[in-house]
Design an enzyme around this catalytic site. Structure first.
Site: not given
Length: 212
Positions: A89, A151, A180
């Site tokens: 991430d 994300k 996400k």
């Protein structure tokens, strides 16, 4: 797919102890979450704690500011993968995006994806700092660079995920990348709404509460 399989059970606190990370992994096993999400120093412990389960290990890179060099981010990611990380991430360079340095942002994401190969790359665009146009551009750049996910947030900025942002991200990325939602997802009702809006993963430190 059941709600538990959307959850990246998360502890990214700077004060997180070894006991906290072990507990995080035990809760992930107990509730059969999709993944845990931790800082890089905890990858080895998470790998040991999860044992032979199928639960993935997601690790944040360039966190939480995104302002270090591309080379440093890639080194960090590869080190985490070497120790057991399944997913990365990565925070984008927000200053580059706001400066209009779109090629630099795209190339950083592209270089990261090429470096980590078949591991999942989630690109954190930190929506709380961006205008609507910048959010749209960040999504376009992530898709062009072949990121697997966009994300919303680190959870350490001035705000987390919102329904409006997720709607916007979905409009831009379509089926070309997954989404996400992360930051401030504290209850089941909110989580289910995000899933309805098209997210594939939810980053939260409240995983057990979401499925009770």
């Amino acid at each position: 797919m059941p709600l538990k399989k959307y959850i990246d059970h998360t502890n990214l606190k700077p004060t997180a102890t070894q006991t906290d990370i072990t507990k995080l992994c035990q809760e992930a096993i107990e509730h059969d979450f999709y993944a845990v999400c931790v800082n890089g120093c905890h990858v080895t412990l998470a790998k040991e704690s999860l044992g032979k389960t199928n639960i993935k290990i997601a690790v944040v890179v360039g966190f939480p500011l995104g302002a270090m060099s591309t080379k440093a981010k890639i080194f960090e990611a590869l080190d985490c993968i070497e120790h057991g990380a399944d997913e990365i991430d990565m925070v984008i360079n927000i200053g580059w995006l706001k400066s209009g340095m779109y090629d630099a942002v795209r190339n950083e994401i592209k270089d990261m994806k090429q470096a980590i190969g078949d591991k999942i790359l989630k690109v954190i665009i930190e929506t709380c700092y961006l205008t609507q146009a910048e959010k749209e551009k960040a999504c376009v750049l992530a898709v062009e660079a072949h990121a697997d996910f966009v994300k919303t947030s680190t959870g350490f900025g001035t705000g987390g995920a919102t329904f409006e942002d997720v709607k916007l991200l979905k409009k831009i990325v379509g089926d070309r990348a997954r989404i996400k939602a992360s930051g401030g997802v504290k209850n089941k009702k909110t989580a289910l709404k995000y899933i309805e809006l098209g997210v594939s993963r939810i980053g939260t430190s409240s995983g057990p509460n979401l499925i009770k």
